[in-house]
Design a protein around this motif. Sequence first.
Motif, PDB file in Angstrom:
ATOM      1  N   PRO A 105       0.774  -8.927 -16.939  1.00  0.00           N
ATOM      2  CA  PRO A 105      -0.655  -9.601 -16.567  1.00  0.00           C
ATOM      3  C   PRO A 105      -1.612  -8.756 -15.779  1.00  0.00           C
ATOM      4  N   PRO A 106      -2.944  -8.860 -16.216  1.00  0.00           N
ATOM      5  CA  PRO A 106      -3.765  -8.223 -15.304  1.00  0.00           C
ATOM      6  C   PRO A 106      -4.115  -8.951 -14.056  1.00  0.00           C
ATOM      7  N   ARG A 107      -3.610  -8.494 -12.867  1.00  0.00           N
ATOM      8  CA  ARG A 107      -3.528  -9.226 -11.449  1.00  0.00           C
ATOM      9  C   ARG A 107      -4.007  -8.230 -10.644  1.00  0.00           C
ATOM     10  N   LEU A 108      -5.056  -8.534  -9.816  1.00  0.00           N
ATOM     11  CA  LEU A 108      -5.625  -7.852  -8.640  1.00  0.00           C
ATOM     12  C   LEU A 108      -4.822  -8.112  -7.546  1.00  0.00           C
ATOM     13  N   PRO A 109      -4.817  -6.970  -6.652  1.00  0.00           N
ATOM     14  CA  PRO A 109      -3.812  -7.421  -5.387  1.00  0.00           C
ATOM     15  C   PRO A 109      -4.652  -8.226  -4.455  1.00  0.00           C
ATOM     16  N   VAL A 110      -3.862  -8.840  -3.616  1.00  0.00           N
ATOM     17  CA  VAL A 110      -4.099  -9.707  -2.441  1.00  0.00           C
ATOM     18  C   VAL A 110      -4.804  -8.658  -1.406  1.00  0.00           C
ATOM     19  N   VAL A 111      -5.940  -8.587  -0.830  1.00  0.00           N
ATOM     20  CA  VAL A 111      -6.147  -7.920   0.256  1.00  0.00           C
ATOM     21  C   VAL A 111      -6.797  -8.720   1.317  1.00  0.00           C
ATOM     22  N   LEU A 112      -6.819  -8.313   2.597  1.00  0.00           N
ATOM     23  CA  LEU A 112      -7.212  -8.764   3.832  1.00  0.00           C
ATOM     24  C   LEU A 112      -8.759  -8.155   4.435  1.00  0.00           C
ATOM     25  N   MET A 135       1.426   0.487   8.403  1.00  0.00           N
ATOM     26  CA  MET A 135       1.232   0.133   7.156  1.00  0.00           C
ATOM     27  C   MET A 135      -0.412   0.088   6.848  1.00  0.00           C
ATOM     28  N   TYR A 136      -1.180  -0.636   7.908  1.00  0.00           N
ATOM     29  CA  TYR A 136      -2.574  -0.901   7.622  1.00  0.00           C
ATOM     30  C   TYR A 136      -3.387   0.417   7.945  1.00  0.00           C
ATOM     31  N   GLY A 137      -3.033   1.044   9.162  1.00  0.00           N
ATOM     32  CA  GLY A 137      -3.655   2.320   9.534  1.00  0.00           C
ATOM     33  C   GLY A 137      -3.344   3.427   8.920  1.00  0.00           C
ATOM     34  N   ARG A 274      -1.020  -2.344   3.126  1.00  0.00           N
ATOM     35  CA  ARG A 274      -1.135  -1.356   2.382  1.00  0.00           C
ATOM     36  C   ARG A 274      -2.215  -1.238   1.337  1.00  0.00           C
ATOM     37  N   HIS A 275      -2.467  -2.337   0.938  1.00  0.00           N
ATOM     38  CA  HIS A 275      -3.678  -2.586  -0.023  1.00  0.00           C
ATOM     39  C   HIS A 275      -4.908  -2.714   0.665  1.00  0.00           C
ATOM     40  N   THR A 276      -4.683  -3.470   1.766  1.00  0.00           N
ATOM     41  CA  THR A 276      -5.991  -3.344   2.761  1.00  0.00           C
ATOM     42  C   THR A 276      -6.707  -2.075   3.146  1.00  0.00           C
ATOM     43  N   GLU A 293      -4.196  10.583  -2.804  1.00  0.00           N
ATOM     44  CA  GLU A 293      -3.067  11.236  -2.235  1.00  0.00           C
ATOM     45  C   GLU A 293      -2.666  10.667  -0.891  1.00  0.00           C
ATOM     46  N   LEU A 294      -3.518   9.913  -0.401  1.00  0.00           N
ATOM     47  CA  LEU A 294      -3.005   9.336   0.985  1.00  0.00           C
ATOM     48  C   LEU A 294      -1.972   8.313   0.728  1.00  0.00           C
ATOM     49  N   LEU A 295      -2.236   7.699  -0.520  1.00  0.00           N
ATOM     50  CA  LEU A 295      -1.169   6.529  -0.803  1.00  0.00           C
ATOM     51  C   LEU A 295       0.054   6.970  -1.514  1.00  0.00           C
ATOM     52  N   GLY A 296      -0.099   8.264  -2.156  1.00  0.00           N
ATOM     53  CA  GLY A 296       1.012   9.015  -2.801  1.00  0.00           C
ATOM     54  C   GLY A 296       1.188   8.551  -4.215  1.00  0.00           C
TER      55      GLY A 296
END
Length: 322
Positions: A105-112, A135-137, A274-276, A293-296
Amino acid sequence: MPSTASTNLRLRDQVRRVIRLNRYSVRTEKSYWYWIRYYIRFHGVRHPQEMGAKEIREFLTWLAVERNVAAATQNQALNALVFLYDKVLGVPVGDISGTTRAKRPPRLPVVLTHEEAMRLIAELSEPYDLMASLMYGAGLRVVESTRLRVKDVDFSRGVITVRDGKGGKDRTTLLPGPLLEKLQAHIEQIRSEWKMSNPDYQVPVSLPFALVRKYPNAGHSLAWQWLFPSSGCCTDESGNIVRHHVHSSSVQKAVKAAVKQSGIGKAAGCHTLRHTFATELLRRGSDIRTVQELLGHSDIRTTQIYTHVLGQGFAGVASPLG
């Protein structure tokens, strides 16, 4: 005639040996064996050599239709079985094109928002606040944050090295400026306790695969100490008593509690941070290739989902309402 248990034990030893020769992670080893064992039991405890493409199709289709598993879960089971037949048994899998595939299913991630992320982190106690900040920084996965060692933080270059990340890949990511003092103090505390021969540091830390044989004293060295060690000891694959890192489930539990306490009102967790990280970088004008690249991420399309979260897919289009 050998028992089923002894046959399965021999197969598990074969799987373990090939996985370690290919330097797959421990998590992959556990996951692959789980699906291989599930497959064997599904077909009445028959040996995989007695089965083939037909049985694989039946099992994967059953997962999708009867168990209603996610597409990623079905793919994980498929990867485990392809590995078993191709790498361990040396038998071609054959044609499995008739398999019913699980829907993705096409779902968008939850972000803050930045403010929500900081509010969440403020609710955490040590060392979970520092791990959530990474994780955030720095865009780390929860497992990547738990596996950090002293040597992975390079203050002079301002980078964090992620070892054996998803897919067994290494990468570097940025070391957040606001965390410099806190990380330096954290590592200095580890260094001080290590120098004073604190009892916790008399037990060697767990090391990856054959490294303990190549560098027998590495487990006692400062560089290899876990940044976030567990409170107790455990045994490694060879039966030696070692100190492992804090378990990811402990971090996940702490973050879930912090989400509730912060009153954010979103279904957030460790991966939300991580999404945020990704969406905040893009929102502030970072190049998508750099974020990749930063996310891998191996595929730019995985990173592009964050542009949809931001609404960049509709750039230049204004609502007729105003």
